[in-house]
Write an enzyme that holds these catalytic residues in place. Structure first.
Site, short mmCIF file in Angstrom:
data_model
loop_
_atom_site.label_atom_id
_atom_site.label_comp_id
_atom_site.label_asym_id
_atom_site.label_seq_id
_atom_site.Cartn_x
_atom_site.Cartn_y
_atom_site.Cartn_z
N TYR A 144 -35.10 10.41 -6.54
CA TYR A 144 -35.99 10.20 -5.39
C TYR A 144 -37.12 9.28 -5.82
O TYR A 144 -37.73 9.49 -6.86
CB TYR A 144 -36.55 11.53 -4.91
N ASP A 239 -39.59 5.35 -12.89
CA ASP A 239 -40.37 6.10 -11.91
C ASP A 239 -40.87 7.36 -12.61
O ASP A 239 -40.15 8.33 -12.77
CB ASP A 239 -39.49 6.45 -10.70
N LYS A 267 -48.59 12.04 -8.33
CA LYS A 267 -48.74 13.44 -8.72
C LYS A 267 -49.88 13.66 -9.74
O LYS A 267 -51.03 13.57 -9.36
CB LYS A 267 -47.39 14.00 -9.16
C1 PLP Z 1 -42.71 12.85 -5.57
C2 PLP Z 1 -41.98 11.66 -6.06
C3 PLP Z 1 -42.12 10.41 -5.46
C4 PLP Z 1 -42.87 10.20 -4.19
O1 PLP Z 1 -44.23 10.45 -4.31
P1 PLP Z 1 -45.09 10.80 -2.99
O2 PLP Z 1 -46.48 10.90 -3.51
O3 PLP Z 1 -44.52 12.07 -2.45
O4 PLP Z 1 -44.90 9.68 -2.05
C5 PLP Z 1 -41.52 9.32 -6.06
N1 PLP Z 1 -40.80 9.47 -7.18
C6 PLP Z 1 -40.62 10.66 -7.78
C7 PLP Z 1 -39.85 10.74 -9.04
C8 PLP Z 1 -41.20 11.79 -7.22
O5 PLP Z 1 -40.99 12.97 -7.81
#
Ligand code: PLP
Length: 428
Positions: A144, A239, A267
């Site tokens: 994601y 990411d 995060k």
């Molecule tokens: C949570 C998450 C996102 C998206 O971040 P948001 O602040 O919810 O938009 C992108 N990449 C990873 C790996 C994530 O866990």
């Protein structure tokens, strides 16, 4: 435990907010039942509107690595708020957090702050495309990267090449530029590069996956991606929205010893406020506006409250680097506890763990990618989730999410969690 108040609040919310929530996983769709409304939280515990105290294993999906309402963050936000909440002009705070973040994260020269992980990943891909002059990206099924169009792509029918939109509203045109491969499968990525040797701008990946449960990379996989990107002149985007400032001060790049070209954050970097960021070398970043032509902007980007919270969080982590080891030990202890209880039952299960990320999958085969994660028995997961909730333990309300431990959790809390499992295990 009773949830009358949460039920009533959920009904009221549903009347005015789609599905009653501002982010889908909160709605408990995959486990059923009523979402728990929170009143407040402190340290390792959530206090819901019913007055129940819950041991929290999601830490707001990662950001609160040092526990809820962490003093230095709260103090920083209060102090900063008194001076005004936003200016739309530069502040020294932005340079302070940028300097600290770049000190902690290896290989990166510059960092741009945005408002979410989604924004960070979306901007990183635009930057990779703009800097390379190529248009396609490779992503991995089950990873994601936020909800921007280019990432809402699933495997197309049969073929591994083109993806198809996984959400209405994403155009087929967009889907054409996102190529899909299974996680941990270097062969498919190699095939994709052979098929489109000139067209791939970037490979984007969660270096340790956390959005299909926790799935670590197999030996040689990320190294293989690194060398394919080097060979074909593509950028490797890590990411690290989840893993950044969680697995180590320098995130997965540091722990796994692999250099990415662009890294995205979210995060933890915001300490619980809405922050994302992406970092790269000078050579790549000079393409970004206002230095270069790749456009990217934000009215509230670098917001002082968010920067103050993020700085307080990163500073606390940087001052106490043992925290990462301590968290890994707590997570290993939880792993061992769950394993001991489940082993006696004869149920099929897998426990995946990396650092302070862990997930339990009710399946007999190893969980190494989205396909194997999807084999998990969801009925059993639902019973497990609700059983634990009844015992005062809040786990992620989906089998496809990792737990995120926070350092406020004590070994006694973990013992309590394992005791709770002991009490419900016969009902699984
Ligand atoms: C949570 C998450 C996102 C998206 O971040 P948001 O602040 O919810 O938009 C992108 N990449 C990873 C790996 C994530 O866990």
């Amino acid at each position: 435990m009773q949830y009358q108040r949460s039920s009533r609040l959920f009904k009221e919310a549903q009347a005015v907010i789609p599905g009653g929530v501002n982010s889908p996983v909160r709605a408990f769709k995959s486990v059923g039942g009523t979402p728990i409304f929170v009143e407040r939280a402190q340290g390792a515990y959530l206090y819901d509107v019913e007055g129940n105290k819950l041991i929290d294993y999601i830490s707001s999906w990662g950001p609160l690595i040092l526990g809820h309402a962490f003093d230095p963050v709260i103090e920083a936000v209060k102090k900063t708020a008194e001076k005004g909440t936003s200016f739309g002009m530069p502040t020294a705070l932005e340079t302070e957090i940028a300097t600290l973040a770049l000190e902690m994260v290896p290989h990166m020269d510059k960092i741009r702050f945005v408002n979410s992980g989604t924004e960070a990943c979306m901007s990183a891909v635009r930057l990779a495309r703009g800097a390379s002059g190529k248009e396609k990206i490779i992503k991995f099924a089950g990873c994601y990267h936020g909800h921007s169009d280019a990432f809402l792509i699933q495997a197309g029918s049969g073929a591994v090449t083109f993806g198809s939109p996984s959400s209405p509203g994403v155009t087929k045109g967009t889907a054409q530029d996102t190529l899909l491969a299974p996680y941990n499968n270097l062969e498919v990525v190699t095939q994709l590069f052979q098929e489109y040797p000139e067209e791939i701008a970037a490979v984007i990946i969660e270096p340790v996956a956390g959005n299909m449960g926790c799935i670590p990379p197999v030996e040689g996989f990320l190294e293989g991606l690194r060398s394919l990107c080097d060979r074909f002149g593509s950028y490797l985007i890590f990411d690290e929205v989840m893993t950044g400032f969680r697995l180590a001060p320098g995130g997965a790049q540091e722990v796994l010893g692999i250099k990415a070209d662009i890294v995205t954050f979210g995060k933890v970097i915001g300490g619980g406020l809405p922050v994302g960021a992406f970092a790269a070398t000078d050579q790549i970043m000079r393409h970004l506006a206002p230095d270069g032509p790749v456009y990217q902007a934000g009215t509230l980007s670098g917001n002082p409250l968010a920067m103050a919270a993020g700085y307080a969080m990163l500073n606390a982590l940087n001052q106490d680097k043992e925290v990462f080891d301590r968290l890994a030990k707590k997570t290993a202890y939880l792993h061992q506890g769950i394993d001991t209880v489940l082993k006696r039952t004869g149920l099929a299960y897998q426990i995946n763990r990396f650092g302070s990320m862990i997930s339990v999958h009710f399946t007999s085969s190893a969980v190494t990618d989205f396909e194997t994660a999807a084999l998990g028995n969801n009925d059993r997961f639902k019973k497990y989730f609700h059983g634990m909730l009844q015992q005062g333990v809040y786990l992620p309300p989906s089998a496809f999410e990792s737990y995120f431990l926070n350092d406020a959790l004590s070994f006694a809390d973990i013992d309590q969690t394992v005791d709770a499992l002991e009490r419900i295990v016969t009902k699984l």
